[in-house]
Design a protein around this motif. Structure first.
Motif, short mmCIF file in Angstrom:
data_model
loop_
_atom_site.label_atom_id
_atom_site.label_comp_id
_atom_site.label_asym_id
_atom_site.label_seq_id
_atom_site.Cartn_x
_atom_site.Cartn_y
_atom_site.Cartn_z
N GLU A 63 74.25 -33.05 30.36
CA GLU A 63 74.14 -33.98 29.23
C GLU A 63 74.64 -33.36 27.93
OE1 GLU A 63 70.36 -36.71 30.74
OE2 GLU A 63 70.01 -35.04 29.35
N GLU A 68 70.40 -30.52 34.61
CA GLU A 68 70.47 -31.86 34.02
C GLU A 68 70.78 -31.77 32.52
OE1 GLU A 68 67.72 -35.92 33.75
OE2 GLU A 68 66.81 -34.00 34.29
N LEU A 74 69.05 -37.28 22.69
CA LEU A 74 68.50 -36.31 23.64
C LEU A 74 67.11 -35.96 23.14
CD1 LEU A 74 71.59 -33.97 24.30
CD2 LEU A 74 70.83 -35.97 25.61
N GLU A 113 78.39 -33.20 27.71
CA GLU A 113 78.98 -34.52 27.46
C GLU A 113 78.79 -34.98 26.02
OE1 GLU A 113 78.43 -39.18 28.93
OE2 GLU A 113 77.50 -37.54 30.07
#
Length: 379
Positions: free
Chosen positions: A198, A194, A154, A201
């Motif tokens: 992410e 968004e 990320l 998850e």
């Protein structure tokens, strides 16, 4: 059975207070590398474009404190993305002096305690690490945030961040994680929704076991909607301001003393480690499911001022017997603690973030007295 809820928080290594802790412990480790008998009490203050290092250090050899500070800040991740706090360019003010000879005299003679005070150690059978579940999960979430940032998984994440976990209990047993809150520093240009998807998850779902995730879990992400300005630019950082994060997340008592930047003659640190070591071994041995030890000291005196054990009515044997076992098996004199836990070694930098307890690599987490305790308890 009555349900109740308990919440604990953690912060990432880029949180301003944790930056300060990390710098203080980096200075400590550098001093111990030079001189295992070094005396260190190092405090750090960080803010926009500035780090101030103060305190007392007595060690044989010279240290480049400014370079230690810069290297540690860059290692955390403040490496140029924000010119207002960049390890390569900030101003570093070094205000370190030698330890007071009055304190040194009391500590050096018979290795007396470096200060008065009370310290607590705690263990509970809620997790494999014998830590309270809320703080253990909060730490692992914060640690995971750093891991996915540093790996590039990320790549919009920045070093600062906070986590918070609410666990539902039935009686005294944890049943489910009902709420998770993550606030994380990030680059501009990504939508909150968004990022939320992410991070659930690749962070939340990776850390919290499926069997503990409540079917209706509430995940709160960056509740202000934006966290682009972070770290010491957004808030000053100071060594020792995260003592509850560092220990048991509020689940157990705290004596008030901070850890980072202190060598092990300071019982604020070493006795808290020793009390955790003893409590963990006692719970692992089965004498109680939940156990807290208080150790108190007078400055310059090697023997503890007092020792108190609380089992919260979870004991498997007579509480007086447990107190007797503690006295027989564990030596809480500072010199003995330092020797038993190898605290003259430069092992402290990793403790500056993600908790001082519940991490098996640390010597005070070793389960090396369990058999001896069971034999003494007749278990």
């Amino acid at each position: 059975m009555r349900s109740s809820y308990f919440t604990s928080e953690s912060v990432t290594e880029g949180h301003p207070d944790k930056v300060a802790d990390a710098v203080s412990d980096a200075v400590l480790d550098a001093a111990l590398n030079l001189d295992p008998t070094a005396r260190v009490a190092c405090e750090t203050f960080v803010t926009t474009r500035l780090a101030v290092i103060g305190g007392e250090i007595s060690a044989s050899g010279e240290m480049d404190i400014e370079q230690i500070v810069r290297d540690r800040i860059i290692e955390i991740g403040y490496d140029g993305f924000d010119p207002d706090f960049d390890g390569a360019t900030i101003e570093v003010l070094n205000r370190v002096d030698e330890q007071s000879p009055d304190i040194a005299q009391g500590v050096s003679k018979d290795m007396g305690a470096g200060d008065q005070g009370m310290m607590f150690g705690f263990a509970v059978d809620e997790t494999e690490e014998l830590m309270p579940l809320p703080i253990q999960l909060a730490h692992r979430l914060a640690e995971r945030l750093a891991r996915v940032r540093k790996s590039g998984l990320l790549d919009y994440l920045r070093p600062d961040g906070k986590t918070q976990v609410m666990v539902r209990y039935e009686g005294d047993r944890p049943i489910a994680v009902e709420k998770v809150l993550i606030s994380t520093h990030h680059a501009d240009g990504r939508s909150n929704e968004e990022m939320k998807s992410e991070i659930f998850e690749v962070v939340v779902a990776e850390v919290i076991p499926d069997e503990l995730l409540s079917p209706g879990i509430e995940f709160i992400f960056n509740p202000t909607g934006r966290f682009v300005i972070g770290g010491p630019v957004a808030d000053t950082g100071l060594t020792g301001r995260k003592v509850i994060v560092d220990t048991y997340g509020g689940y157990a008592r705290h004596g008030g003393g901070a850890f980072s930047g202190k060598d092990s003659t300071k019982v604020d640190r070493s006795a808290a480690y020793a009390a955790r070591w003893a409590a963990k071994n006692l719970v692992a041995a089965g004498v109680a499911r939940r156990l807290e030890i208080q150790v108190a000291y007078a400055i310059g005196q090697p023997e503890p001022f007092s020792i108190h054990v609380d089992t919260f009515r979870t004991e498997a044997i007579d509480p007086e017997k447990i107190e007797s076992i503690v006295g027989e098996i564990f030596d809480f004199r500072p010199a003995s603690i330092i020797s038993s836990l190898r605290l003259t070694e430069p092992v402290f930098s990793p403790t500056a973030a993600y908790g001082h307890f519940g991490r098996p690599a640390f010597s005070w987490e070793q389960l090396d007295r369990v058999d001896e305790i069971r034999m003494a308890a007749g278990i």
